[in-house]
Motif scaffolding. Structure first.
Motif, mmCIF file in Angstrom:
data_model
loop_
_atom_site.group_PDB
_atom_site.id
_atom_site.type_symbol
_atom_site.label_atom_id
_atom_site.label_comp_id
_atom_site.label_asym_id
_atom_site.label_seq_id
_atom_site.Cartn_x
_atom_site.Cartn_y
_atom_site.Cartn_z
ATOM 1 N N ALA A 32 1.885 4.028 13.607
ATOM 2 C CA ALA A 32 2.381 2.787 13.011
ATOM 3 C C ALA A 32 2.377 2.888 11.486
ATOM 4 C CB ALA A 32 1.521 1.614 13.475
ATOM 5 N N LEU A 33 1.309 3.428 10.925
ATOM 6 C CA LEU A 33 1.247 3.550 9.462
ATOM 7 C C LEU A 33 2.302 4.522 8.952
ATOM 8 C CD1 LEU A 33 -2.566 3.602 8.593
ATOM 9 C CD2 LEU A 33 -0.961 1.691 8.660
ATOM 10 N N LYS A 34 2.485 5.589 9.699
ATOM 11 C CA LYS A 34 3.475 6.586 9.299
ATOM 12 C C LYS A 34 4.866 5.950 9.335
ATOM 13 C CE LYS A 34 5.020 11.211 10.515
ATOM 14 N NZ LYS A 34 6.165 10.939 11.387
ATOM 15 N N ALA A 35 5.122 5.179 10.406
ATOM 16 C CA ALA A 35 6.422 4.519 10.529
ATOM 17 C C ALA A 35 6.641 3.533 9.392
ATOM 18 C CB ALA A 35 6.516 3.799 11.873
ATOM 19 N N ALA A 36 5.540 2.976 8.873
ATOM 20 C CA ALA A 36 5.663 2.031 7.766
ATOM 21 C C ALA A 36 5.843 2.755 6.433
ATOM 22 C CB ALA A 36 4.438 1.118 7.718
ATOM 23 N N GLY A 37 5.873 4.086 6.486
ATOM 24 C CA GLY A 37 6.172 4.867 5.285
ATOM 25 C C GLY A 37 4.962 5.201 4.425
ATOM 26 N N LEU A 38 3.765 5.052 4.975
ATOM 27 C CA LEU A 38 2.558 5.337 4.188
ATOM 28 C C LEU A 38 2.124 6.801 4.314
ATOM 29 C CD1 LEU A 38 2.488 2.268 4.150
ATOM 30 C CD2 LEU A 38 0.032 2.367 4.516
ATOM 31 N N GLU A 39 1.483 7.300 3.262
ATOM 32 C CA GLU A 39 0.768 8.575 3.380
ATOM 33 C C GLU A 39 -0.399 8.289 4.322
ATOM 34 O OE1 GLU A 39 -0.631 10.338 -0.350
ATOM 35 O OE2 GLU A 39 -2.422 10.971 0.754
ATOM 36 N N THR A 40 -0.424 8.987 5.456
ATOM 37 C CA THR A 40 -1.339 8.588 6.526
ATOM 38 C C THR A 40 -2.464 9.598 6.745
ATOM 39 O OG1 THR A 40 0.511 7.487 7.587
ATOM 40 C CG2 THR A 40 -1.416 7.884 8.956
ATOM 41 N N HIS A 41 -3.664 9.081 6.884
ATOM 42 C CA HIS A 41 -4.826 9.922 7.188
ATOM 43 C C HIS A 41 -5.529 9.417 8.437
ATOM 44 C CE1 HIS A 41 -4.946 11.802 3.107
ATOM 45 N NE2 HIS A 41 -4.323 10.662 2.788
ATOM 46 N N SER B 156 0.827 -1.210 0.000
ATOM 47 C CA SER B 156 0.000 0.000 0.000
ATOM 48 C C SER B 156 0.859 1.258 0.000
ATOM 49 C CB SER B 156 -0.898 0.015 1.242
ATOM 50 O OG SER B 156 -1.684 -1.148 1.309
ATOM 51 N N LYS B 157 0.263 2.324 -0.512
ATOM 52 C CA LYS B 157 0.948 3.619 -0.464
ATOM 53 C C LYS B 157 0.232 4.582 0.474
ATOM 54 C CE LYS B 157 3.404 3.808 -4.839
ATOM 55 N NZ LYS B 157 2.876 2.661 -5.621
ATOM 56 N N VAL B 158 -1.091 4.412 0.585
ATOM 57 C CA VAL B 158 -1.902 5.321 1.397
ATOM 58 C C VAL B 158 -2.651 4.495 2.439
ATOM 59 C CG1 VAL B 158 -3.708 7.081 1.375
ATOM 60 C CG2 VAL B 158 -2.215 6.785 -0.626
ATOM 61 N N GLY B 159 -2.687 4.996 3.683
ATOM 62 C CA GLY B 159 -3.421 4.289 4.731
ATOM 63 C C GLY B 159 -4.306 5.248 5.504
ATOM 64 N N VAL B 160 -5.473 4.752 5.921
ATOM 65 C CA VAL B 160 -6.397 5.568 6.706
ATOM 66 C C VAL B 160 -6.667 4.876 8.037
ATOM 67 C CG1 VAL B 160 -8.804 6.312 6.896
ATOM 68 C CG2 VAL B 160 -7.551 6.670 4.769
ATOM 69 N N VAL B 161 -6.667 5.671 9.098
ATOM 70 C CA VAL B 161 -7.120 5.156 10.382
ATOM 71 C C VAL B 161 -8.489 5.746 10.658
ATOM 72 C CG1 VAL B 161 -6.703 5.105 12.858
ATOM 73 C CG2 VAL B 161 -4.777 4.947 11.275
ATOM 74 N N LEU C 263 3.458 17.039 11.311
ATOM 75 C CA LEU C 263 4.266 15.840 11.154
ATOM 76 C C LEU C 263 3.904 15.078 9.879
ATOM 77 C CD1 LEU C 263 4.084 14.651 14.844
ATOM 78 C CD2 LEU C 263 6.141 15.400 13.663
ATOM 79 N N GLY C 264 2.958 15.624 9.118
ATOM 80 C CA GLY C 264 2.635 15.005 7.839
ATOM 81 C C GLY C 264 1.479 14.013 7.882
ATOM 82 N N VAL C 265 0.727 14.020 8.979
ATOM 83 C CA VAL C 265 -0.449 13.151 9.035
ATOM 84 C C VAL C 265 -1.688 14.014 8.722
ATOM 85 C CG1 VAL C 265 -1.903 11.742 10.545
ATOM 86 C CG2 VAL C 265 0.597 11.597 10.709
ATOM 87 N N ASN C 266 -2.509 13.551 7.803
ATOM 88 C CA ASN C 266 -3.694 14.324 7.427
ATOM 89 C C ASN C 266 -4.862 13.989 8.344
ATOM 90 O OD1 ASN C 266 -2.547 15.367 4.772
ATOM 91 N ND2 ASN C 266 -2.310 13.135 4.605
ATOM 92 N N VAL C 267 -5.485 15.033 8.877
ATOM 93 C CA VAL C 267 -6.578 14.809 9.829
ATOM 94 C C VAL C 267 -7.900 15.285 9.226
ATOM 95 C CG1 VAL C 267 -7.446 15.356 12.129
ATOM 96 C CG2 VAL C 267 -4.975 15.088 11.761
ATOM 97 N N HIS C 268 -8.896 14.424 9.265
ATOM 98 C CA HIS C 268 -10.235 14.789 8.765
ATOM 99 C C HIS C 268 -11.228 14.579 9.892
ATOM 100 C CE1 HIS C 268 -8.420 14.129 4.707
ATOM 101 N NE2 HIS C 268 -7.795 13.152 5.344
ATOM 102 N N THR C 269 -11.793 15.672 10.424
ATOM 103 C CA THR C 269 -12.753 15.520 11.515
ATOM 104 C C THR C 269 -14.175 15.685 10.976
ATOM 105 O OG1 THR C 269 -12.379 17.826 12.018
ATOM 106 C CG2 THR C 269 -11.228 16.235 13.378
#
Lengths: 844, 109
Positions: free
Chosen positions: A163-172, A145-150, A200-206
């Motif tokens: 964890a997703l960020k550490a795995a190198g994914l574009e994280t949301h 994967s390249k993109v991951g969402v929590v 830190l490069g994590v995208n947040v959607h509320t």
């Protein structure tokens, strides 16, 4: 009397805690314990789960092992879920058909992740985050994967995002509520946390409600939201809260709360007297406690009730302090100010990105709660004020305002705390427990940790525990004095600073300017070591010779009869047959008892003083160097054979071990230093029990620091991952020089780290983030010291003046005639007293 | 009347370290204090570690007493009186010593 059978269903953190408490109870022998886990392994630390992605292994996370359970007589069954419960006939049955009867049953089944009922939530790359198996699945999915969402912006969701960020994914992160960590944080805190995490490069959607998960266009999936927007992603992690795992209790008629959870009373008993429920599956007064500390308290209460004690569960404080994606966050008590009449103080620094809000009672006298983001230093003080219902100081705002110049932050003295104040909530250690430990002899943080376990869980209470320690030592009349001895009114660290900054080169110079008397066997070797660490002069120079301890003064290890052992350096444990033959020939010629050491070298015993230079001349001529086995200095860099021969090796561990040993050889330090390098994660070099441990990965080296074998074993802490050679050496330079500068005398790195204020995180800040701006200075000091390396034995045998000392008598060439040996297993060893008296076949 | 026997020369001494001399069949540990230039002589035999090693111990002071710490188990022996500070029932034999025209001398028994 036959033993009572206690069956524990679930071997998570809380189930294990229960077992651990019971087997260590004074009446432990009256109980036979059986525990079941549906997972393939015994209890591990779920709180630290995300460290799995920064290199920690399942073993690192383990809280116990089969050996321990075997020793304690605990029967355990893994991979088998309890599926049937009969509370009238008192037995359980597992999925595999195993039936186990009980006298007491303990349900510690924990919780399961809540997956919102969204159409499409059951696809291959839609995962949850709870077990090591989940992590393995996440890891496998992340590789494709390249993109991951929590889904879920709570505490666990942000851990998962890490964890997703550490795995190198574009994280949301997708959150239903209007802010992150809506339970613990108020609006101001949630806003700042969001800003920091976005930086830190994590995208947040509320305020996003997912309505369906369908096939994507640019990614594997598309999440459609109720507001019409959408987000494309390759994988989805659900972390939208937990639900109590109460299935078993529900099916077999234990009382269950309306919204789930096994109802328990203050003894943690369910509605059936001999059935207990503890941890996240238990519902007490309508509440589920989703943190580990209350679970531990319940475990303690259940053990107490079973063994006839009087402990009760009276609810638990849910205050929490943690680091999420590197951001410090803390929440205390009524963080939202919901208490009628609550008032608050707010400090919001947008420049430094610090937010603090203190919620106080209507009369302004008590702390009700607090939210801290970006700077959580006040956590310990505020929590204690609340938990102990103490009156606020005159100017409560001072508690959250930064300290002005020269003025200490307003706090409360630990003396004001009642003895019952819980300092460490992970292990339920009170101020009184700490006082008791001090009274019984603990005088430093290492001792406190060993005696009480305080600060060994999340570590959040370290600063407070240290304050209690210091205050208690002072109360007991110990002058908290770190003077090294009667000759210097300074600690080793202070002496090291004086030597370094004033460029003092000899003991006499230091004694004259900063000491008194003649010195002693404590300060002399300590100062000798400091001088050697920074200036690295020849240790047998006239000015230094009198400082050297038993072993250093003759560059050998003195044995019980006054003879010496000889250990040449064998870097990385690699040795040619020719050199091995030389060692054999020398040992044979001088009849030296020969033994292979734990550090992959060869130790030759029984050389008399006058023989040392002759032996070393032969060794030096054959290309050997001193191994510094006698010094408080770098000893060995042990290695496994690595990728050059091993089928599993991923990197050349021998080659790197030799490089490291050649680099740091001759470095003198507060105590001995050992390294090891393993060529793969099988870890055959046992690097995790060394001061500096290096383990090869697919992408470089993982660095572990401050491990120890010996008397008090300690696993090294993972310090940094996937380093290249240069970065690793830079970090090691800095760690070791910082240790040399700041450790106490004869303090190994393990104890040093345990006593270092701020611990591992602080050491990382100093070394990796260069928080003190010392990095280059430490490296330069290391270079200067290493640049002065010499083989002390080569220098000595080339110096006739120095050789004069290497004889037993100054006035005759004879040796010590009192030595006596007997032959055992083909080699000589010192005769015992009895053997001397009986004169049994002594050899010369 | 007293006979003094030369065991070594002044230049053989290193400041604040010991050396061992064979004196009338006995092993004698000799110490030279660099700060005060005082000389001390005691038996080389460590009665606690049971080996001939005291000349190789570290010299220093504890309070007013000038001492050597055993290189084996670090007990302190008073260099003037021979007494073990930790365990006074152990007492080293002491020897009269002097420096005479650059020569270090022990008194004959």
């Amino acid at each position: 009397m036959s033993k009572q059978r206690v069956v524990v269903v679930g071997n998570g953190m809380v189930g294990h805690k229960f077992i651990d408490n019971l087997v260590n109870d004074t009446d432990a022998d009256q109980y036979e314990i059986v525990t079941f886990s549906e997972e393939p392994r015994l209890a591990y630390d779920r709180v630290q789960l995300s460290s799995y992605f920064s290199g920690a292994t399942a073993e690192d996370l383990a809280m116990t092992d089969e050996g321990y359970y075997n020793d304690k007589g605990v029967n355990f069954v893994l991979n088998d879920k309890v599926s049937e419960l009969n509370t009238t006939e008192n037995y359980v049955v597992t999925e595999s058909g195993r039936k186990e009867s009980y006298d007491k049953l303990v349900l510690a089944t924990g919780s399961f992740p809540f997956v919102p009922p969204i159409p499409g939530n059951d696809q291959e790359h839609c995962l949850v985050y709870r077990t090591i198996e989940d992590l393995e699945a996440i890891s496998a999915s992340a590789k494709q994967s390249k993109v991951g969402v929590v889904v879920g912006g709570g505490l666990l969701g942000l851990e998962a995002a890490n964890a997703l960020k550490a795995a190198g994914l574009e994280t949301h992160v997708v959150e239903f509520a209007p802010r992150l960590m809506a339970v613990q944080l108020d609006e101001g805190g949630g806003t700042l946390l969001r800003r920091k995490i976005e930086d830190l490069g994590v995208n947040v959607h509320t305020e996003k409600a997912t309505s369906e998960i369908v096939a994507g266009e640019t990614c594997r999936y598309r999440m459609n939201f109720a507001d019409g927007s959408h987000l494309e992603t390759d994988m989805i992690l659900f972390s939208a809260g937990i639900r109590p795992q109460d299935e078993l209790a529900r099916q077999f008629d234990l009382e269950i709360g309306e919204r789930g959870g096994i109802v328990v009373n203050d003894n943690c008993q369910t509605n059936v007297d001999n059935v207990y429920a503890i941890g996240e599956c238990a519902l007490w007064e309508g509440r589920i406690y989703g943190l580990v500390a209350p679970g531990y308290t319940m475990a303690k209460v259940a053990v107490s009730h079973i063994t006839g004690g009087a402990d009760q569960f009276k609810g638990a404080d849910m205050s929490t302090k943690l680091k999420l994606l590197g951001v410090d966050v803390a929440s205390i008590g009524d963080a939202h100010g919901n208490t009628p009449g609550a008032q608050s103080y707010t400090y919001n620094d947008e420049i430094e990105q610090v937010y603090k809000r203190l919620i106080v009672s209507e009369d302004g006298k008590k702390v009700l709660g607090a939210v801290l983001v970006g700077d959580v230093e006040a956590y310990g003080n505020l929590l204690q004020l609340m938990l102990n219902d103490m009156d606020l100081p005159e100017n409560p705002a001072g508690l959250i305002l930064p300290a002005g110049d020269g003025e200490a932050a307003a706090g409360l003295g630990v003396d004001a705390l009642p003895d019952s104040a819980v300092i460490c909530s992970c292990y339920d250690v009170t101020k009184g427990d700490l006082q008791k430990a001090v009274a019984e002899g603990a005088t430093d943080m290492g001792g406190i940790k060993a005696a009480t376990e305080a600060s060994t869980g999340c570590g959040g209470c370290a600063a407070l525990a240290k304050q209690v320690l210091d205050s208690e030592l002072a109360n007991l009349g110990y002058e908290v004095k770190n003077d090294i001895c009667e000759h210097f009114a300074y600690s080793r660290q202070e002496l090291a600073d004086i030597v370094r900054i004033k460029k003092i080169k000899t003991f006499d110079e230091l004694l004259e300017s900063h000491g008194q008397g003649l010195g002693c066997e404590v300060c002399k070797p300590a100062v000798g070591s400091i001088l050697a660490s920074f200036w690295n002069d020849y240790v047998l120079e006239d000015a230094h010779i009198g400082l050297q301890d038993t072993n250093d003064i003759f560059l050998g290890n003195m044995q019980k009869d006054g003879t010496y052992s000889i250990v040449p350096r064998v870097a990385g444990g690699e040795i040619t047959p020719d050199k091995l033959i030389v060692l054999g020939e020398v040992a044979k010629e001088f009849d030296l008892y020969t033994k292979v050491t734990g550090g992959q070298r060869i130790d030759l015993f029984g050389a008399q003083l006058h023989e040392l230079p002759i032996i070393w001349k032969k060794l030096v001529d054959a290309g050997f160097e001193t191994g510094h086995a006698y010094g408080k200095s770098l000893r060995t860099v042990k290695s496994c054979v690595g990728s050059t021969w091993c089928r599993y090796g991923v990197n050349d561990s021998v080659g790197f071990a030799i490089n490291l040993e050649d680099r740091y050889k001759g470095l003198r330090s507060p105590h001995k230093i050992k390294f090891a390098v393993s060529g793969c994660t099988r870890e055959c070099a046992e690097a995790q029990c060394k001061d500096i441990g290096v383990i090869a990965t697919e992408n470089g080296w993982n660095l572990y620091v401050c491990g120890n074998g010996g008397m008090r074993p300690r696993h090294g802490d993972l310090f940094a991952t996937d380093l290249d050679d240069e970065t690793l050496i830079k970090y090691v330079d800095r760690v070791l020089m910082f240790y040399i500068r700041t450790a106490d005398r004869l303090q190994r790195t393990s104890v040093w780290l345990e006593n270092l204020e701020g611990g591992l995180d602080y050491l990382k800040e100093v070394v990796i983030d260069d928080k003190l701006g010392l990095g280059e200075e430490l490296e330069a000091e290391m270079e200067a010291s290493l640049g002065n390396y010499q083989c002390e034995w080569k220098t000595t045998i080339e110096n006739p003046e120095k050789l004069k000392r290497f004889q037993h008598f100054i006035n005759t060439k004879e040796g010590d005639d009192s030595l006596a040996y007997v032959v055992e297993r083909g080699q000589r060893r010192p005769a015992t007293k009895e053997e001397r008296i009986q004169s049994v076949e002594l050899v010369d | 009347m007293s006979n003094w026997i030369t065991v070594c020369r002044q230049e053989d001494l290193s400041p604040s370290t010991g050396l061992c001399a064979l004196h009338q069949g006995e092993q004698v540990a000799i110490f030279f204090c660099g700060q005060t230039s005082d000389l001390y002589a005691v038996s080389n035999y460590d009665p606690i570690g049971e080996a001939n090693v005291l000349s190789r111990g570290l010299m220093g002071s504890l309070g007013d007493a000038v001492v050597v710490a055993s290189p084996l188990y670090k007990q302190h022996f008073n260099l003037k009186t021979g007494e073990c500070l930790e365990d006074p029932e152990h007492k080293l034999k002491t020897y009269p010593i002097r420096l005479e025209s650059g020569e270090v001398q022990l008194q004959a028994a």
